[in-house]
Scaffold this active site. Structure first.
Site, PDB file in Angstrom:
ATOM      1  CG  LEU A  17      27.642  43.230  52.670  1.00  0.00           C
ATOM      2  CD1 LEU A  17      27.520  42.173  51.574  1.00  0.00           C
ATOM      3  CD2 LEU A  17      26.266  43.811  52.964  1.00  0.00           C
ATOM      4  CB  SER A  18      32.283  42.159  57.929  1.00  0.00           C
ATOM      5  OG  SER A  18      32.932  41.739  56.762  1.00  0.00           O
ATOM      6  CE  LYS A  67      41.230  41.859  52.210  1.00  0.00           C
ATOM      7  NZ  LYS A  67      40.728  40.957  51.168  1.00  0.00           N
ATOM      8  N   GLY A 128      43.628  40.205  36.853  1.00  0.00           N
ATOM      9  CA  GLY A 128      44.107  40.923  38.043  1.00  0.00           C
ATOM     10  C   GLY A 128      45.267  40.205  38.689  1.00  0.00           C
ATOM     11  N   GLY A 130      46.451  41.274  42.187  1.00  0.00           N
ATOM     12  CA  GLY A 130      46.598  41.858  43.519  1.00  0.00           C
ATOM     13  C   GLY A 130      46.512  40.777  44.590  1.00  0.00           C
ATOM     14  N   GLY A 131      46.133  41.170  45.798  1.00  0.00           N
ATOM     15  CA  GLY A 131      46.061  40.237  46.927  1.00  0.00           C
ATOM     16  C   GLY A 131      45.065  39.113  46.691  1.00  0.00           C
ATOM     17  CB  THR A 154      50.821  46.958  36.529  1.00  0.00           C
ATOM     18  OG1 THR A 154      49.898  48.016  36.738  1.00  0.00           O
ATOM     19  CG2 THR A 154      52.241  47.457  36.609  1.00  0.00           C
ATOM     20  CG  LEU A 225      37.099  37.194  43.931  1.00  0.00           C
ATOM     21  CD1 LEU A 225      37.169  36.125  42.872  1.00  0.00           C
ATOM     22  CD2 LEU A 225      38.503  37.591  44.353  1.00  0.00           C
ATOM     23  CE1 TYR A 227      30.495  42.619  49.062  1.00  0.00           C
ATOM     24  CE2 TYR A 227      32.303  41.147  48.527  1.00  0.00           C
ATOM     25  CZ  TYR A 227      31.791  42.197  49.259  1.00  0.00           C
ATOM     26  OH  TYR A 227      32.584  42.842  50.155  1.00  0.00           O
TER      27      TYR A 227
HETATM   28  P1  NAP Z   1      44.317  44.827  45.105  1.00  0.00           P
HETATM   29  O1  NAP Z   1      45.350  44.041  45.835  1.00  0.00           O
HETATM   30  O2  NAP Z   1      44.308  46.306  45.207  1.00  0.00           O
HETATM   31  O3  NAP Z   1      44.425  44.405  43.546  1.00  0.00           O
HETATM   32  C1  NAP Z   1      43.619  45.011  42.582  1.00  0.00           C
HETATM   33  C2  NAP Z   1      43.875  44.401  41.206  1.00  0.00           C
HETATM   34  O4  NAP Z   1      42.964  44.995  40.299  1.00  0.00           O
HETATM   35  C3  NAP Z   1      45.271  44.650  40.647  1.00  0.00           C
HETATM   36  O5  NAP Z   1      45.637  43.596  39.800  1.00  0.00           O
HETATM   37  C4  NAP Z   1      45.064  45.922  39.827  1.00  0.00           C
HETATM   38  O6  NAP Z   1      45.984  46.041  38.742  1.00  0.00           O
HETATM   39  C5  NAP Z   1      43.681  45.679  39.267  1.00  0.00           C
HETATM   40  N1  NAP Z   1      43.007  46.934  38.963  1.00  0.00           N
HETATM   41  C6  NAP Z   1      42.674  47.926  39.822  1.00  0.00           C
HETATM   42  N2  NAP Z   1      42.081  48.944  39.160  1.00  0.00           N
HETATM   43  C7  NAP Z   1      42.069  48.581  37.851  1.00  0.00           C
HETATM   44  C8  NAP Z   1      41.630  49.220  36.663  1.00  0.00           C
HETATM   45  N3  NAP Z   1      41.092  50.445  36.701  1.00  0.00           N
HETATM   46  N4  NAP Z   1      41.756  48.563  35.492  1.00  0.00           N
HETATM   47  C9  NAP Z   1      42.314  47.329  35.438  1.00  0.00           C
HETATM   48  N5  NAP Z   1      42.775  46.674  36.523  1.00  0.00           N
HETATM   49  C10 NAP Z   1      42.650  47.304  37.718  1.00  0.00           C
HETATM   50  O7  NAP Z   1      42.852  44.382  45.531  1.00  0.00           O
HETATM   51  P2  NAP Z   1      42.378  42.922  46.025  1.00  0.00           P
HETATM   52  O8  NAP Z   1      42.465  42.864  47.497  1.00  0.00           O
HETATM   53  O9  NAP Z   1      43.079  41.925  45.198  1.00  0.00           O
HETATM   54  O10 NAP Z   1      40.821  42.979  45.681  1.00  0.00           O
HETATM   55  C11 NAP Z   1      40.381  42.991  44.329  1.00  0.00           C
HETATM   56  C12 NAP Z   1      38.871  42.847  44.231  1.00  0.00           C
HETATM   57  O11 NAP Z   1      38.454  41.603  44.765  1.00  0.00           O
HETATM   58  C13 NAP Z   1      38.076  43.918  44.984  1.00  0.00           C
HETATM   59  O12 NAP Z   1      36.997  44.305  44.184  1.00  0.00           O
HETATM   60  C14 NAP Z   1      37.583  43.193  46.218  1.00  0.00           C
HETATM   61  O13 NAP Z   1      36.354  43.714  46.684  1.00  0.00           O
HETATM   62  C15 NAP Z   1      37.393  41.785  45.673  1.00  0.00           C
HETATM   63  N6  NAP Z   1      37.507  40.772  46.745  1.00  0.00           N
HETATM   64  C16 NAP Z   1      36.386  40.016  47.018  1.00  0.00           C
HETATM   65  C17 NAP Z   1      36.428  39.059  48.012  1.00  0.00           C
HETATM   66  C18 NAP Z   1      35.203  38.236  48.325  1.00  0.00           C
HETATM   67  O14 NAP Z   1      35.139  37.648  49.407  1.00  0.00           O
HETATM   68  N7  NAP Z   1      34.251  38.144  47.428  1.00  0.00           N
HETATM   69  C19 NAP Z   1      37.621  38.862  48.742  1.00  0.00           C
HETATM   70  C20 NAP Z   1      38.742  39.624  48.408  1.00  0.00           C
HETATM   71  C21 NAP Z   1      38.670  40.586  47.407  1.00  0.00           C
HETATM   72  P3  NAP Z   1      47.441  46.721  38.914  1.00  0.00           P
HETATM   73  O15 NAP Z   1      48.368  45.624  39.355  1.00  0.00           O
HETATM   74  O16 NAP Z   1      47.744  47.230  37.567  1.00  0.00           O
HETATM   75  O17 NAP Z   1      47.300  47.817  39.935  1.00  0.00           O
END
Ligand code: NAP
Length: 283
Positions: A17-18, A67, A128, A130-131, A154, A225, A227
């Site tokens: 959407l950016s 990222k 979660g 992750g980042g 994990t 998080l 949308y």
């Molecule tokens: P990321 O670094 O890839 O981290 C993903 C996280 O989700 C990890 O903890 C991963 O667990 C877990 N995960 C992935 N698949 C899974 C599954 N099938 N079952 C259970 N846990 C699972 O991604 P991220 O950058 O943190 O982003 C995560 C989400 O936040 C995305 O949906 C992104 O669109 C959203 N986000 C939204 C905004 C916003 O402005 N609204 C900003 C940033 C991110 P493991 O450690 O086990 O792999």
């Protein structure tokens, strides 16, 4: 007249959407500019970044999966990047330097602030590790939550975050961070003052997050998080129980607002009109 160019790189990038937000703001502020989305597989990141710099782009946004990868090419990182281990903004300097920033921290903080005003801050639960979870944890520590539970698929990844954060905390005795496997019993969710989903579970084309919030206390807050969709199963359940909640759209707009500021030194307005445009795009 010179056109100021910015791009978002990611893979896949089709649904971002950016461009809608930034091109809207460029027009509103009468800036001659263009913001575009460029599909960039991870192995092309270096080449594409170099090319865009040569073409005199002002900067970039990065999204999944770039990222973390972009860190290799940054000349300068600020505290937000060091904390999260991820950059979603790059600013090109005239000398060819790449400065990285992470505006997810700002985005999350701005969208959370009003929701938790006057609320207890004893326990927060993050799903979660992750980042995005790093950005969330950073803000919750700043906001003085006393105890934070990290649930992750994990558990090792949750423990790594805990270790890194505690290493850098000056008042580490005042905060308790607990890591749990997502598969385990999530009983303590019922006492949480704030529940945040930072996984992609519940997103379009993903299965729902397997969490039962029927015992969640009524004065808790739920933040997803995600949308797209605007209402995940988690948000629907929170609404059904009258629990204060939000999706990730405000966070998305605030992180974009901050990115825009870094490139143009102007703070564009987040309005209902813009929000409606984005919601329509998602539906
Ligand atoms: P990321 O670094 O890839 O981290 C993903 C996280 O989700 C990890 O903890 C991963 O667990 C877990 N995960 C992935 N698949 C899974 C599954 N099938 N079952 C259970 N846990 C699972 O991604 P991220 O950058 O943190 O982003 C995560 C989400 O936040 C995305 O949906 C992104 O669109 C959203 N986000 C939204 C905004 C916003 O402005 N609204 C900003 C940033 C991110 P493991 O450690 O086990 O792999």
């Amino acid at each position: 007249m010179k056109t100021h160019k910015i791009a978002i790189l990611g893979y896949p990038i089709k649904h971002t959407l950016s461009p809608k937000m930034h091109n809207y703001w460029l027009k509103e502020l009468n800036i001659n500019g263009k913001y575009e989305a460029i599909n960039t597989p991870i192995q092309n990141l270096k080449k594409t970044t170099k090319k865009l710099y040569k073409l005199e782009y002002k900067g970039l946004n990065l999204t999944i999966p770039l990222k973390e990868e972009i860190l290799k090419y940054l000349n300068k990182k600020d505290e937000t990047v060091n904390t999260t281990g991820a950059a979603n903004v790059v600013i090109f300097s005239k000398q060819g330097h790449l400065t990285g920033k992470n505006t997810d921290i700002y985005g999350f903080k701005k969208s959370l602030e009003n929701l938790i005003k006057n609320k207890e801050r004893r326990l927060a639960t993050i799903i979660g590790s992750g980042g995005a979870a790093r950005a969330v944890l950073h803000v919750l520590i700043q906001m003085k939550y006393k105890k934070i539970i990290l649930y992750n698929r994990t558990i090792r990844n949750a423990e790594t975050i805990k270790k890194n954060f505690l290493k850098n905390l000056s008042n580490r005795l005042k905060i308790k961070i607990i890591c749990r496997s997502l598969k385990k019993n999530k009983n303590n969710i019922k006492q949480t003052d704030l529940l945040i989903n930072t996984t992609p579970m519940g997103m379009k084309d993903f299965p729902n997050l397997n969490i039962d919030i029927k015992n969640l206390k009524a004065n808790s807050v739920v933040f997803d998080l995600i949308y797209n969709p605007l209402e995940t199963k988690l948000i629907k359940e929170a609404k059904k129980r009258g629990i204060i909640n939000t999706n990730g759209l405000d966070m998305l707009m605030y992180q974009a607002q901050r990115s825009f500021y870094y490139w143009f030194n102007r703070t564009p307005k987040i309005t209902n009109k813009l929000k409606k445009i984005l919601e329509k795009e998602i539906k």
